[in-house]
Design an enzyme around this catalytic site. Structure first.
Site, PDB file in Angstrom:
ATOM      1  N   ASP A  52      95.509 -51.531  51.788  1.00 17.50           N
ATOM      2  CA  ASP A  52      94.997 -50.343  52.467  1.00 17.50           C
ATOM      3  C   ASP A  52      95.766 -49.113  51.994  1.00 17.50           C
ATOM      4  O   ASP A  52      96.994 -49.049  52.140  1.00 17.50           O
ATOM      5  CB  ASP A  52      95.172 -50.539  53.983  1.00 17.50           C
ATOM      6  CG  ASP A  52      94.280 -49.626  54.784  1.00 17.50           C
ATOM      7  OD1 ASP A  52      93.968 -48.531  54.300  1.00 17.50           O
ATOM      8  OD2 ASP A  52      93.895 -50.010  55.898  1.00 17.50           O
ATOM      9  N   ASP A  53      95.055 -48.171  51.416  1.00 15.44           N
ATOM     10  CA  ASP A  53      95.667 -46.910  50.959  1.00 15.44           C
ATOM     11  C   ASP A  53      96.694 -47.115  49.848  1.00 15.44           C
ATOM     12  O   ASP A  53      97.677 -46.353  49.758  1.00 15.44           O
ATOM     13  CB  ASP A  53      96.344 -46.161  52.120  1.00 15.44           C
ATOM     14  CG  ASP A  53      95.369 -45.730  53.190  1.00 15.44           C
ATOM     15  OD1 ASP A  53      94.157 -45.858  52.976  1.00 15.44           O
ATOM     16  OD2 ASP A  53      95.832 -45.265  54.244  1.00 15.44           O
ATOM     17  N   CYS A  90      88.494 -45.227  53.961  1.00 15.59           N
ATOM     18  CA  CYS A  90      88.477 -46.628  54.363  1.00 15.59           C
ATOM     19  C   CYS A  90      87.116 -47.306  54.567  1.00 15.59           C
ATOM     20  O   CYS A  90      86.680 -48.124  53.757  1.00 15.59           O
ATOM     21  CB  CYS A  90      89.292 -46.711  55.644  1.00 15.59           C
ATOM     22  SG  CYS A  90      89.176 -48.214  56.528  1.00 15.59           S
ATOM     23  N   ARG A  94      84.964 -50.191  52.451  1.00 16.89           N
ATOM     24  CA  ARG A  94      84.799 -51.571  52.934  1.00 16.89           C
ATOM     25  C   ARG A  94      83.316 -51.939  53.011  1.00 16.89           C
ATOM     26  O   ARG A  94      82.929 -53.080  52.723  1.00 16.89           O
ATOM     27  CB  ARG A  94      85.471 -51.728  54.305  1.00 16.89           C
ATOM     28  CG  ARG A  94      86.973 -51.717  54.180  1.00 16.89           C
ATOM     29  CD  ARG A  94      87.696 -51.400  55.484  1.00 16.89           C
ATOM     30  NE  ARG A  94      89.020 -50.906  55.152  1.00 16.89           N
ATOM     31  CZ  ARG A  94      90.118 -51.657  55.088  1.00 16.89           C
ATOM     32  NH1 ARG A  94      90.062 -52.933  55.397  1.00 16.89           N
ATOM     33  NH2 ARG A  94      91.277 -51.132  54.737  1.00 16.89           N
ATOM     34  N   LYS A 152      92.115 -55.995  58.751  1.00 18.50           N
ATOM     35  CA  LYS A 152      91.411 -54.810  59.279  1.00 18.50           C
ATOM     36  C   LYS A 152      89.927 -54.866  58.939  1.00 18.50           C
ATOM     37  O   LYS A 152      89.566 -55.046  57.783  1.00 18.50           O
ATOM     38  CB  LYS A 152      92.059 -53.563  58.691  1.00 18.50           C
ATOM     39  CG  LYS A 152      91.364 -52.256  59.005  1.00 18.50           C
ATOM     40  CD  LYS A 152      92.205 -51.105  58.516  1.00 18.50           C
ATOM     41  CE  LYS A 152      91.353 -49.929  58.110  1.00 18.50           C
ATOM     42  NZ  LYS A 152      92.170 -48.850  57.540  1.00 18.50           N
ATOM     43  N   HIS A 154      87.139 -52.558  60.770  1.00 19.24           N
ATOM     44  CA  HIS A 154      86.785 -51.132  60.813  1.00 19.24           C
ATOM     45  C   HIS A 154      85.351 -50.855  60.356  1.00 19.24           C
ATOM     46  O   HIS A 154      85.084 -49.824  59.734  1.00 19.24           O
ATOM     47  CB  HIS A 154      87.774 -50.319  59.957  1.00 19.24           C
ATOM     48  CG  HIS A 154      87.840 -48.874  60.393  1.00 19.24           C
ATOM     49  ND1 HIS A 154      88.146 -47.846  59.535  1.00 19.24           N
ATOM     50  CD2 HIS A 154      87.604 -48.294  61.597  1.00 19.24           C
ATOM     51  CE1 HIS A 154      88.117 -46.706  60.183  1.00 19.24           C
ATOM     52  NE2 HIS A 154      87.788 -46.950  61.441  1.00 19.24           N
ATOM     53  N   HIS A 243      98.856 -48.766  55.000  1.00 16.57           N
ATOM     54  CA  HIS A 243      98.301 -47.706  55.846  1.00 16.57           C
ATOM     55  C   HIS A 243      99.376 -47.203  56.811  1.00 16.57           C
ATOM     56  O   HIS A 243     100.297 -47.925  57.171  1.00 16.57           O
ATOM     57  CB  HIS A 243      97.108 -48.280  56.626  1.00 16.57           C
ATOM     58  CG  HIS A 243      96.259 -47.254  57.307  1.00 16.57           C
ATOM     59  ND1 HIS A 243      96.631 -46.648  58.479  1.00 16.57           N
ATOM     60  CD2 HIS A 243      95.055 -46.731  56.975  1.00 16.57           C
ATOM     61  CE1 HIS A 243      95.683 -45.794  58.844  1.00 16.57           C
ATOM     62  NE2 HIS A 243      94.714 -45.823  57.944  1.00 16.57           N
ATOM     63  N   ASP A 348      91.369 -50.275  49.262  1.00 13.77           N
ATOM     64  CA  ASP A 348      90.141 -49.632  49.758  1.00 13.77           C
ATOM     65  C   ASP A 348      89.984 -48.221  49.225  1.00 13.77           C
ATOM     66  O   ASP A 348      88.873 -47.740  49.037  1.00 13.77           O
ATOM     67  CB  ASP A 348      90.083 -49.661  51.295  1.00 13.77           C
ATOM     68  CG  ASP A 348      91.237 -48.935  51.959  1.00 13.77           C
ATOM     69  OD1 ASP A 348      92.239 -48.639  51.282  1.00 13.77           O
ATOM     70  OD2 ASP A 348      91.141 -48.663  53.181  1.00 13.77           O
ATOM     71  N   ASN A 349      91.102 -47.545  48.994  1.00 14.12           N
ATOM     72  CA  ASN A 349      91.062 -46.177  48.453  1.00 14.12           C
ATOM     73  C   ASN A 349      92.459 -45.842  47.935  1.00 14.12           C
ATOM     74  O   ASN A 349      93.372 -46.653  48.032  1.00 14.12           O
ATOM     75  CB  ASN A 349      90.627 -45.165  49.520  1.00 14.12           C
ATOM     76  CG  ASN A 349      91.341 -45.334  50.841  1.00 14.12           C
ATOM     77  OD1 ASN A 349      90.754 -45.844  51.794  1.00 14.12           O
ATOM     78  ND2 ASN A 349      92.602 -44.969  50.912  1.00 14.12           N
ATOM     79  N   LYS A 405      93.783 -39.885  48.777  1.00 11.82           N
ATOM     80  CA  LYS A 405      92.793 -40.319  49.781  1.00 11.82           C
ATOM     81  C   LYS A 405      92.081 -39.122  50.441  1.00 11.82           C
ATOM     82  O   LYS A 405      92.722 -38.102  50.697  1.00 11.82           O
ATOM     83  CB  LYS A 405      93.503 -41.143  50.860  1.00 11.82           C
ATOM     84  CG  LYS A 405      92.588 -41.694  51.941  1.00 11.82           C
ATOM     85  CD  LYS A 405      93.392 -42.457  52.982  1.00 11.82           C
ATOM     86  CE  LYS A 405      92.504 -42.989  54.091  1.00 11.82           C
ATOM     87  NZ  LYS A 405      93.269 -43.683  55.139  1.00 11.82           N
TER      88      LYS A 405
END
Lengths: 607, 125
Positions: A52-53, A90, A94, A152, A154, A243, A348-349, A405
């Protein structure tokens, strides 16, 4: 590329799938089950790991100083994609990763926390996965896979949107945009609590929770529970790392003490050099200076020490994630499944820069203190501590790319992608073909020998996949899956991009962007330093036209007047947390106002 | 002080007058300021009629208050503006409207100015 090394896995997969399909279609139940067992056993397990991130050069196989031995080992026996892109934040990423459909078309143009009310009236702006798409998990489950998820989600928190209803057989899922890594605590005031669910039911986290360890523990538990039946599994492991809040065990933080004392400019250069050395980016890759990068030398010694520790925690969090991925790999080896498992690792990014430049500034600590956090130096990254890396180190994390991001610059959209494992063994291969987040689902389907969804699924119409199968790239059969004329569009809150061939047109809005479209050759100039709009006007105009076409086809709306992400997050938080109190106050005011006016007028008359 | 207060009342009064007249003579140009797209038929009739009446009433009350020196004329304007602001916030809370701070803030600020004017400017009649 040595095709002979491929062990004929593609052919085997296809044959397996044909046999499996034939078995399922047969009405002789007993024989069908028997055939299915024998054929599905040869299909590979797939472990899809999503950080994540994570920035472009945050792991060692992409030039990082951070020790990630597990990911390095996977990269050494697999393929690293250097030109892979994803959404700039995010949930849209996804949605694309799990469905192979554009984020707008899938109903997830943005995360729900940032949607304006007028946007929510449109189906493409729901912030949760629409019923018009089918997840890769649902397709795999339908083709005989066990499907697990721990991490996660989301993509929708209502019962029908939870992962347990979207194709995952066993789930442990965080419904929010993020949460604390040490305990069940929300990380922003928007949430009343951290919303964790297991198999669709709300749960309480254990006392000894640390996110990366717990998610891998649950993944292993899920896999282990069904291993004896011989069916292959698909395990989706979307980590919380890295994250916000950036948190890590002390031992990992300690390993990076002193590593970042030279500051972010030095690290950005060092990461660029590392990426060049590995062949991730061209040797002459230039970099822009981000306006949000502070002057390291202007900071006093105490502040430099603090900033270096922020980044040390970040590095520790990445290494901890890698360690726990290593535990999963070790488990699979111990169970004899490693040789039949394909690993897909990505983010994710790009790196997250929305943390405060000065994390200890009073105004910046109000939100986190409201949630009971502190950001003191000594306990930074530990339980009860709120930490981010801020925009300056985020630029180093995304080195040598621009932006990060939430922006359509390469730093927000270009991230690592590793596809590895014995079934697709390609020692240390670098692949420079453009690849996009929607390609992951069709690639997984091809690797598993699962058919693409038709026009209908589970009694309802579904959108066709727009992603491309990357397996011909893995096999070295072709050099690119997107032809020179194929265009891929993307939009997030007015930031936009369109990729075509080696080129990209991109616009970034305020506060970092100026709203001007630019044209870059992102193969030769991944740092987006030379705008080619003036020198190649025909291409520029053609790509802008294609972007407009993308907008029309995917229902991209103009931004609401005055929209900014932070402003919308504030309003949405206010609405959710204090809406009832405000309403009661206003209605009281409404009732009292005529009486007040009457009183004042009567008083005036009596004077 | 009172002179400044009168100017602070006069400015919005003129602005409301102009806005009301624009709704009457050229609604296309002014509708977008309120996030509106002009309707047709009865819808257009309501938009022009209600909006022009709202702003012309507002400005009339304020101008009458200033000219006549009777403070009671401030109160209808105060009620119109403050109820509009309240309505906008209720629309955000209950009906998923946008929180139009760019409109709410001036409405609250002018309401407060008018409240002060109503208290400080003595009746001259």
């Amino acid at each position: 590329m040595n095709i002979a090394r491929l062990r004929g896995w593609g052919l085997a997969t296809a044959i397996s799938f044909s046999l499996f399909t034939a078995a399922v279609q047969a009405n002789d139940e007993a024989e069908g089950v028997s055939n299915a067992r024998s054929t599905v056993a040869s299909r590979p397990n797939i472990v899809f790991i999503l950080a994540d991130d994570l920035g472009y050069t945050d792991i060692a196989p992409y030039g990082s100083e951070i020790s990630t031995p597990t990911l390095s080992a996977l990269a050494e026996q697999g393929v690293r994609f250097t030109n892979y892109h994803t959404a700039a934040n995010c949930a849209p990423a996804r949605a694309m990763l799990l469905t192979g459909v554009d984020s707008h078309a899938a109903g997830v143009s943005n995360i729900p926390e940032l949607l304006a009310p007028e946007q929510r009236t449109q189906p493409q702006y729901q912030g949760e996965l629409g019923d018009n798409v089918v997840t890769v998990a649902a397709l795999l489950e339908g083709s005989g896979y066990h499907t697990y998820m721990a991490g996660k989600w989301h993509l929708g928190a209502s019962p029908e949107k939870r992962p347990s209803r979207r194709g995952f057989e066993r789930t442990l899922a965080l419904m929010d945009s993020g949460a604390d890594n040490w305990e069940q605590r929300p990380y922003i005031p928007l949430y009343d609590r951290a919303n964790w669910f297991a198999d669709g039911e709300r749960i309480t986290l254990p006392e000894d929770f640390y996110s990366s360890r717990f998610l891998v523990d649950k993944t292993i538990e899920f896999i282990d529970s069904n291993l004896q039946d011989g069916k292959p599994f698909f395990a989706y492991v979307p980590f919380q790392a890295v994250h916000v809040p950036v948190q890590a065990p002390q031992a990992y933080i300690d390993k990076y003490r002193g590593v970042y004392d030279a500051g972010w400019d030095s690290l950005r250069l060092q990461r660029r050099a590392g990426a060049v050395e590995l062949g991730i980016v061209p040797a002459d890759t230039a970099m822009v200076d981000m306006s949000t990068t502070d002057d390291w030398n202007a900071l006093d010694e105490q502040r430099q020490r603090y900033e270096a520790k922020r980044m040390a925690v970040y590095a520790g969090m990445i290494e901890a994630m890698d360690f726990h991925i290593g535990r999963l790999v070790a488990y699979l080896k111990s169970r004899g499944e490693y040789g039949n498992t394909i690993f897909i690792f990505t983010s994710d990014n790009g790196s997250e820069a929305s943390g405060a430049a000065d994390q200890m500034a009073f105004a910046q600590t109000i939100g986190s203190r409201q949630l009971g956090y502190d950001s003191d130096y000594d306990r930074l990254g530990l339980k009860g501590s709120f930490n981010t890396i801020g925009p300056s180190f985020a630029s180093a994390s995304a080195s040598p790319l621009s932006h990060y991001k939430f922006y359509a610059g390469e730093g927000g959209m270009r991230v690592p992608l590793i596809i590895a494992g014995e079934p697709v063994r390609q020692p240390g291969e670098l692949n420079r073909a453009f690849a996009w987040a929607t390609d992951i689902t069709p690639t997984i389907l091809a690797l598993s020998g699962t058919a693409l969804p038709g026009e209908r699924y589970a009694g309802r119409p579904v959108l066709p996949l727009i992603g491309r199968d990357l397996t011909p790239l893995l096999r070295g059969e072709i050099e690119r899956v997107y032809g020179e004329g194929d265009a891929v569009g993307y939009e997030l809150t007015g930031h936009g991009a369109l990729f075509q061939g080696d080129y990209k047109v991109v616009v970034n809005q305020a506060p970092l962007g100026d709203g001007q479209w630019r044209l870059f050759n992102i193969v030769e100039d991944p740092g987006e330093t030379v705008d080619l709009a003036a020198t190649q006007p025909a291409l520029f105009q053609r790509m802008l036209s294609r972007y407009q076409q993308y907008q029309q086809e995917n229902g991209v709306l103009p931004l609401p007047v005055g929209y900014t992400q932070m402003r919308q997050l504030f309003f949405n938080t206010l609405h959710k947390k204090s809406g009832e109190q405000i309403l009661i106050f206003l209605l009281t005011l409404l009732l009292l106002l005529p009486f007040y006016v009457a009183y004042r007028m009567k008083k005036d008359v009596l004077r | 002080m009172n002179r400044i207060l009168k100017i602070l009342v006069l400015l919005p009064a003129v602005l409301f007058l102009v806005t009301g007249l624009r709704w009457l003579v050229a609604p296309t140009g002014v509708a977008s300021n309120f996030g509106l797209t002009l309707d047709q038929g009865v819808g257009l009739s309501s938009q022009v009629g209600d909006m022009s009446a709202f702003f012309l009433t507002l400005s009339s009350c304020l101008l009458i208050a200033l000219i006549s020196g009777r403070r009671s004329w401030y109160y209808p304007a105060i009620m119109l503006l403050s109820l509009t602001a309240i309505g906008r916030i209720v629309a955000w809370l209950v009906h998923d409207a946008a929180l139009a701070l760019d409109l709410i803030a001036p409405e609250i600020i002018v309401s407060i100015i008018l409240l002060i004017a109503a208290r400080r400017l003595a009746d001259e009649a």
